[in-house]
Design an enzyme around this catalytic site. Structure first.
Site, mmCIF file in Angstrom:
data_model
loop_
_atom_site.group_PDB
_atom_site.id
_atom_site.type_symbol
_atom_site.label_atom_id
_atom_site.label_comp_id
_atom_site.label_asym_id
_atom_site.label_seq_id
_atom_site.Cartn_x
_atom_site.Cartn_y
_atom_site.Cartn_z
ATOM 1 N N ILE A 113 0.835 -1.205 0.000
ATOM 2 C CA ILE A 113 0.000 0.000 0.000
ATOM 3 C C ILE A 113 0.867 1.251 0.000
ATOM 4 C CG2 ILE A 113 -1.701 1.313 1.327
ATOM 5 C CD1 ILE A 113 -2.806 -1.371 2.327
ATOM 6 N N ARG B 151 12.830 -1.575 10.356
ATOM 7 C CA ARG B 151 14.299 -1.539 10.362
ATOM 8 C C ARG B 151 14.896 -0.263 9.803
ATOM 9 N NH1 ARG B 151 16.147 -4.174 6.788
ATOM 10 N NH2 ARG B 151 14.259 -4.583 5.590
ATOM 11 N N GLU C 118 -11.159 5.991 5.866
ATOM 12 C CA GLU C 118 -12.100 5.502 4.858
ATOM 13 C C GLU C 118 -11.730 4.117 4.345
ATOM 14 O OE1 GLU C 118 -15.161 5.066 3.228
ATOM 15 O OE2 GLU C 118 -15.109 7.256 3.288
ATOM 16 N N VAL D 32 -12.751 0.081 5.603
ATOM 17 C CA VAL D 32 -13.918 -0.769 5.308
ATOM 18 C C VAL D 32 -13.960 -1.193 3.846
ATOM 19 C CG1 VAL D 32 -16.447 -0.840 5.261
ATOM 20 C CG2 VAL D 32 -15.259 0.202 7.194
ATOM 21 N N LEU E 193 -13.568 2.606 -1.751
ATOM 22 C CA LEU E 193 -14.995 2.927 -1.851
ATOM 23 C C LEU E 193 -15.404 3.915 -0.748
ATOM 24 C CD1 LEU E 193 -16.550 -0.591 -2.567
ATOM 25 C CD2 LEU E 193 -15.937 1.203 -4.191
ATOM 26 N N GLY F 27 -3.237 -14.419 -6.402
ATOM 27 C CA GLY F 27 -2.823 -13.403 -5.433
ATOM 28 C C GLY F 27 -3.967 -12.705 -4.748
ATOM 29 N N GLU G 7 -4.499 -14.186 1.137
ATOM 30 C CA GLU G 7 -3.256 -14.164 1.905
ATOM 31 C C GLU G 7 -2.484 -15.457 1.583
ATOM 32 O OE1 GLU G 7 -2.157 -11.694 3.782
ATOM 33 O OE2 GLU G 7 -3.941 -10.492 3.429
ATOM 34 N N LYS H 227 -14.395 -5.142 9.631
ATOM 35 C CA LYS H 227 -15.051 -4.087 8.857
ATOM 36 C C LYS H 227 -16.492 -3.884 9.324
ATOM 37 C CE LYS H 227 -12.169 -5.052 4.809
ATOM 38 N NZ LYS H 227 -12.120 -5.504 3.396
#
Length: 821
Positions: free
Chosen positions: A478, A510, A610, A613, A617, A668, A671, A686
């Protein structure tokens, strides 16, 4: 005729002096050369002060400092007069240096430095500089004469910061200046009492000397030659975007210089203003630059008509507060207060009085604080003994910031904008004063916040581009996407929104990168360095963020760390806005959730989440808009997991559950261990956040969550074995699809909040339901409300992925920016 004043930076070397001579040669008006006022050579006044201090302390270091002064002048002299001295300048400067040595030696022997001796010592720099400049002019066939300003400027006996006798000074100047063909080189900074004792006009007093000469001689202009391009809207060393002001009024210049702008001596403007003589601020290193023109009628372009012209500040002030019930309605208290300070030569920088008359606050120089407190305690000893007035309170480590502008007069909202800007940046205003002319609002703040205050005020009044300073925690998927998005769109934001998003910090467990000026986002990974022990972990990173103390700061959490989420209240209480993609704060224990909310309410900044959740969106914002506008939320239903949405969308097409999970992992979408998604835990967080947004006091355990991992497969078996054994549920899902189909329905893994209850699980939904129409990994939330009863409000779109989530985080950062700036 013009008056030229050259500051020490313009006279720092032989090369600079030669440039000054070129400026003087070009400065003739109607055949008349300018009158030249000179300061001491660069750093010489500081060295003189150091030598005097060392000598009075009994340190023989004064000899070393004196040797530096001598060598600096000899070096300049040798470069200016390589062929020898035909004008006796060497002998005269030699005599001055001998006199200086003898005076310092006397101070050393007596271990005493009076103000009278200090004034004499500190004036040697101007005397030496003026002799050398006059001599060099003569050597270039430019007739010049050295003038000691002590013969012209008559002052009182306040030796270090003397008050000028204007009438006598004007008379002497007019009598002394008669030869119009000669360049008069005058020592700045110094004057003398009527009996000839040396005094000084205060630091920067050479400007005042030039103004006194200009007013007495009816000069066409007074030009202050310095090392900057003009009068700036703020100190450019502290406000990077400070800009040169082409024109300012006499009144604005006086206000700014009295409030700390070091480009002019505070008294410079008054003589020029009385004589209506323009004052120009010019750069001797860049003489072609237009500089700043100071005069009565100012000329500004229409687009420059901001209410605020400029800012100035004094870094170190002490606030004295005299208060007590015995002051209320008692005439003469203020008179006694100011008369006492005046008798003791204590200068008041700032005055603020409560409307109740119960307190008077004064800002003064820290060096005078002890003396001021002592004399005021003595003055009001009777009232203090009777407990009518409290002992004088002293508050140190403060700064004063002045906001100045002619256009502030009659302009509504300037004060509101100023205090709102300071409040949003967590800057506490300790005292405030505004004159009746409305052109100066001065505030006293902690001096730790001075730079922060100057920058945020400067931006707030459109004097520079707006900035927001971003510190990111985490450097994963992210964060990387977010950095790339900021880098791609930064120039557009600067051009279209007048907003610069600066990423000033990056950190993982690190590594760390920090820069107040912004990290180069094209090579940010190369900027990361190993953390030092004192700044290890999230504690160390937050400490660095707070130490940098930048205005409009936003902390962005791109981690999934509970330790980071636990620090949100601290950040908010420090008036640092928080944007987070980490659900472990708002879906954490109720104690943490309540602490975050309380800190948010008690701060002046924003907390946005935002992406907690629905990734990118607008689910939280939509819900809050419905609530804030008075709508009644009946229920919230939805699919809030991109992974599980994909799995059930594929199931509806006829796929087998175990094969679809394997495909999702290979693509992908899950997880590394698909059980983390199939457990529904992330979905449950959520739903918990949405329940809390509705005002329900819910904990994670209150969300009834159906796990899609069969109970017999919940052990610590390897992922491969789990996927192989997952075929055991394929038939069950096939049966559920068939049974639902017989009823004209299908199945979905969906969540619901209704009547304070929250649940997640496999549910049968009508084929007409919006939940049945999802595709791929789409998310969807359906709001059924009083207004959206027959046709519920649907928010639908991509609900997962680094780019989408980063886009949501970026949008939250821009929302914070629109609030802060």
């Amino acid at each position: 005729m013009k008056i030229y004043k050259f500051g020490g930076s313009s006279l720092g070397s032989a090369a600079r002096i030669k440039k000054v001579i070129e400026i003087i040669a070009a400065g003739r008006v109607d055949g008349r050369p300018p009158v030249v006022v000179v300061s001491a050579f660069y750093r010489v006044t500081d060295l003189l002060f150091e030598a005097a201090s060392s000598a009075s302390a009994g340190s023989e270091n004064y000899r070393n400092v004196l040797d530096q002064i001598r060598k600096q002048h000899e070096r300049v002299f040798m470069e200016l007069f390589p062929g020898g001295d035909d004008h006796g300048i060497s002998a005269l400067t030699g005599q001055d240096l001998i006199e200086l040595h003898d005076l310092l030696h006397g101070v050393f022997l007596l271990r005493e430095l009076s103000e009278k001796s200090s004034a004499l010592l500190l004036g040697f720099g101007e005397r030496l500089a003026a002799r050398i400049v006059a001599g060099y002019l003569n050597s270039k066939d430019m007739p010049a004469v050295y003038i000691d300003a002590r013969e012209l400027i008559v002052t009182d006996t306040n030796f270090i910061n003397a008050k000028v006798d204007i009438e006598e000074t004007t008379s002497r100047i007019k009598a002394r200046f008669c030869d119009e063909g000669v360049i008069h080189v005058v020592t700045g900074y110094i004057g003398a009492t009527p009996d000839g004792t040396t005094t000084t006009l205060g630091r920067g007093g050479s400007d005042y000397t030039a103004s006194l000469l200009g007013a007495a001689l009816g000069a066409e202009e007074i030009v202050i030659w310095t090392d900057v391009d003009g009068f700036f809207s703020a100190d450019p060393r502290r406000v990077r975007d400070a800009r040169v002001l082409p024109f300012i009024s006499y009144a604005e210049a006086m206000e700014l210089s009295h409030a700390g702008a070091k480009i002019l001596h505070p008294f410079t403007i008054l003589p020029a203003m009385k004589a209506s003589i323009p004052v120009l601020i010019k750069n001797s290193f860049n003489p072609d630059a237009p500089g700043t023109r100071i005069e009565r009628e100012i000329r500004r372009l229409q687009e420059q008509q901001h209410p605020v012209t400029g800012l100035s500040s004094i870094n170190k002030v002490v606030l004295l507060n005299l208060s007590g019930s015995g002051m209320v309605g008692v005439p003469g208290i203020a008179s006694r207060l100011f008369s006492c300070l005046a008798r003791n030569a204590i200068n008041v920088i700032f005055i603020s009085q409560a409307s109740s008359e119960q307190s008077i606050s004064l800002a003064i120089d820290p060096l005078q604080a002890a003396k001021a407190r002592k004399v005021l305690d003595a003055e009001f000893a009777g009232e203090m003994h009777a407990r009518l007035i409290d002992p004088v309170a002293v508050r140190r480590n403060l700064a004063m910031v002045a906001v100045v502008g002619n256009n502030m007069t009659g302009h509504p909202g300037v004060s509101a904008q100023l205090f709102e800007t300071l409040g949003k940046n967590g800057i506490n205003v300790i005292a405030v004063a505004q004159g009746a002319n409305e052109m100066n609002i001065s505030v006293v703040i902690d001096n730790h916040d001075e730079d922060k205050a100057l920058n945020c005020i400067h931006e707030s009044f459109f004097l520079s581009q707006r900035k927001i300073h971003v510190f990111i925690a985490g450097t994963g998927t992210i964060a990387k996407s977010l950095i790339n998005q900021i880098a791609r769109h930064r120039m557009n934001l600067r051009k279209e929104k007048d907003l610069d998003v600066l990423v000033c910090g990056l950190a993982n467990t690190r590594m760390i990168a920090i820069s107040s000026d912004g990290i180069d986002l094209e090579c940010w990974e190369e900027s990361l360095i190993q953390r030092v022990p004192e700044y290890a972990g999230i504690d160390g990173y937050i400490r660095l963020v707070r130490e940098h103390n930048l205005h409009n700061t936003v902390f962005v959490d791109c981690t999934a760390s509970g330790l980071v989420a636990e620090r949100y209240p601290e950040l908010l209480r420090a008036d640092i806005s928080v944007v987070t993609a980490n659900k472990l704060g708002m879906a954490g224990p109720a104690e943490l959730y309540d602490s975050i909310r309380a800190a948010q309410r008690g701060s002046n900044v924003r907390f946005l989440y935002e992406t907690n959740v629905g990734a990118g969106l607008p689910i939280i914002n939509t819900l809050n808009d419905l609530k804030n506008s008075g709508d009644n939320i009946i229920s919230i239903e939805g699919v809030l997991s991109g992974t599980l949405s994909y799995i059930f969308n594929e199931l509806r097409k006829g796929g087998r559950f175990s094969e679809i999970v394997r495909m999702a992992k290979d693509a992908g979408y899950t997880e590394p261990d698909p059980r983390d998604d199939l457990s529904g835990a992330d979905f449950a967080r959520k739903v918990l956040i949405l329940g809390r947004e509705l005002g329900y006091p819910m904990e994670y355990g209150d969300v009834r969550c159906e796990s899609l991992v069969p109970e017999e497969l919940r052990s610590d078996m390897p992922v491969g074995e789990f996927l192989d054994r997952l075929v055991m549920v394929d038939e069950w899902y096939a049966d559920q699809i068939r049974l639902a189909g017989e009823k004209g329905m299908t199945i979905s893994y969906a969540g619901e909040i209704r009547n304070g209850k929250a649940s997640i699980g496999v549910k049968q939904v009508p084929l007409s339901s919006p939940l049945a129409g999802l595709s791929g990994s789409e998310n969807m939330v359906v709001f059924t409300t009083g207004r959206y009863l027959d046709t519920p409000l649907v928010v639908r779109g991509p609900g997962a992925g680094g780019e989408v989530t980063a886009g949501g985080v970026f949008a939250d950062i821009l929302r914070v920016a629109s609030y802060l700036v």
